[in-house]
Write a protein that holds these residues in place. Structure first.
Motif, PDB file in Angstrom:
ATOM      1  N   LYS A   1       0.721  -1.140  -0.041  1.00 39.34           N
ATOM      2  CA  LYS A   1       0.016   0.058   0.040  1.00 39.34           C
ATOM      3  C   LYS A   1       0.893   1.241   0.088  1.00 39.34           C
ATOM      4  O   LYS A   1       0.738   2.311  -0.700  1.00 39.34           O
TER       5      LYS A   1
ATOM      6  N   ARG B  12      -1.452   3.558  -2.857  1.00 37.12           N
ATOM      7  CA  ARG B  12      -3.020   3.256  -3.059  1.00 37.12           C
ATOM      8  C   ARG B  12      -3.615   2.736  -1.832  1.00 37.12           C
ATOM      9  O   ARG B  12      -3.014   2.569  -0.778  1.00 37.12           O
ATOM     10  N   SER B  13      -4.870   2.941  -1.844  1.00 38.48           N
ATOM     11  CA  SER B  13      -5.901   2.290  -0.411  1.00 38.48           C
ATOM     12  C   SER B  13      -5.358   0.848  -0.397  1.00 38.48           C
ATOM     13  O   SER B  13      -5.058   0.197  -1.319  1.00 38.48           O
ATOM     14  N   ARG B  14      -5.889   0.641   0.908  1.00 35.32           N
ATOM     15  CA  ARG B  14      -5.718  -0.892   1.316  1.00 35.32           C
ATOM     16  C   ARG B  14      -6.714  -1.551   0.287  1.00 35.32           C
ATOM     17  O   ARG B  14      -6.489  -2.821   0.025  1.00 35.32           O
ATOM     18  N   GLN B  15      -7.918  -1.178   0.051  1.00 37.65           N
ATOM     19  CA  GLN B  15      -8.712  -1.803  -0.866  1.00 37.65           C
ATOM     20  C   GLN B  15      -8.166  -2.000  -2.435  1.00 37.65           C
ATOM     21  O   GLN B  15      -8.412  -3.236  -2.668  1.00 37.65           O
ATOM     22  N   VAL B  16      -7.600  -1.205  -2.902  1.00 39.78           N
ATOM     23  CA  VAL B  16      -6.976  -1.298  -4.267  1.00 39.78           C
ATOM     24  C   VAL B  16      -5.678  -2.206  -4.123  1.00 39.78           C
ATOM     25  O   VAL B  16      -5.684  -3.112  -5.110  1.00 39.78           O
ATOM     26  N   THR B  17      -4.962  -2.139  -3.081  1.00 37.64           N
ATOM     27  CA  THR B  17      -3.768  -2.968  -2.945  1.00 37.64           C
ATOM     28  C   THR B  17      -4.295  -4.520  -2.926  1.00 37.64           C
ATOM     29  O   THR B  17      -3.675  -5.214  -3.349  1.00 37.64           O
ATOM     30  N   THR B  18      -5.362  -4.493  -1.920  1.00 36.58           N
ATOM     31  CA  THR B  18      -5.735  -6.042  -1.792  1.00 36.58           C
ATOM     32  C   THR B  18      -6.377  -6.561  -3.109  1.00 36.58           C
ATOM     33  O   THR B  18      -6.019  -7.868  -3.396  1.00 36.58           O
ATOM     34  N   ARG B  19      -7.018  -5.752  -3.739  1.00 40.65           N
ATOM     35  CA  ARG B  19      -7.563  -6.087  -5.043  1.00 40.65           C
ATOM     36  C   ARG B  19      -6.346  -6.472  -6.001  1.00 40.65           C
ATOM     37  O   ARG B  19      -6.554  -7.718  -6.770  1.00 40.65           O
TER      38      ARG B  19
ATOM     39  N   GLN C 220      -5.214  -9.908  -5.149  1.00 38.18           N
ATOM     40  CA  GLN C 220      -6.048 -10.966  -5.546  1.00 38.18           C
ATOM     41  C   GLN C 220      -6.073 -11.056  -7.050  1.00 38.18           C
ATOM     42  O   GLN C 220      -6.107 -12.333  -7.770  1.00 38.18           O
TER      43      GLN C 220
END
Length: 123
Positions: free
Chosen positions: A76, A81-88, A91
């Motif tokens: 991140k 980037r945000s946690r959500q974008v990084t997690t995506r 994935q």
């Protein structure tokens, strides 16, 4: 901050035959043709770089596989980037088969195995 100021002030020099090249990340060419987000491609490039460091430092499994650690928080910060974008992005890389993440338990970073195209399979 100093690097940002340099970029804002446009203090750049022409790239010549004798120019000292600043540190860079090797961007694998096969990524260009893959149907992945740019965030996932940059994350893979960061993981690829980290895998080289892990190999140099002897983080090798008994089967010869390079073992690396790269947390979502660390990614991140590097991706901005945000946690959500990084997690995506993580994935996407998992779904595409480019990485395998093996969770180790609460509070411990996942062990990541990086995958590359088999010899002769690059585009």
């Amino acid at each position: 901050m100093e690097k940002e100021q340099c970029m804002q002030n446009n203090i750049f020099i022409p790239y010549k035959a004798d120019t000292t090249v600043p540190p860079y990340l090797p961007f694998p060419r096969f990524l260009v043709t893959l149907n992945l987000s740019n965030d996932a491609k940059v994350l893979y490039t960061l993981l690829f770089d980290r895998a080289g460091i892990s190999r140099e430092n002897g983080y090798i499994e008994t089967d010869g596989t390079v073992r690396l650690y790269f947390t979502v928080e660390e990614a991140k910060g590097k991706l901005h980037r945000s946690r959500q974008v990084t997690t995506r992005a993580f994935q996407e890389l998992e779904r595409s088969g480019l990485i395998i993440r093996r969770k180790q338990g609460l509070g411990r970073p996942a062990v990541i195995t990086l995958k590359i195209p088999a010899a002769g399979k690059e585009n």
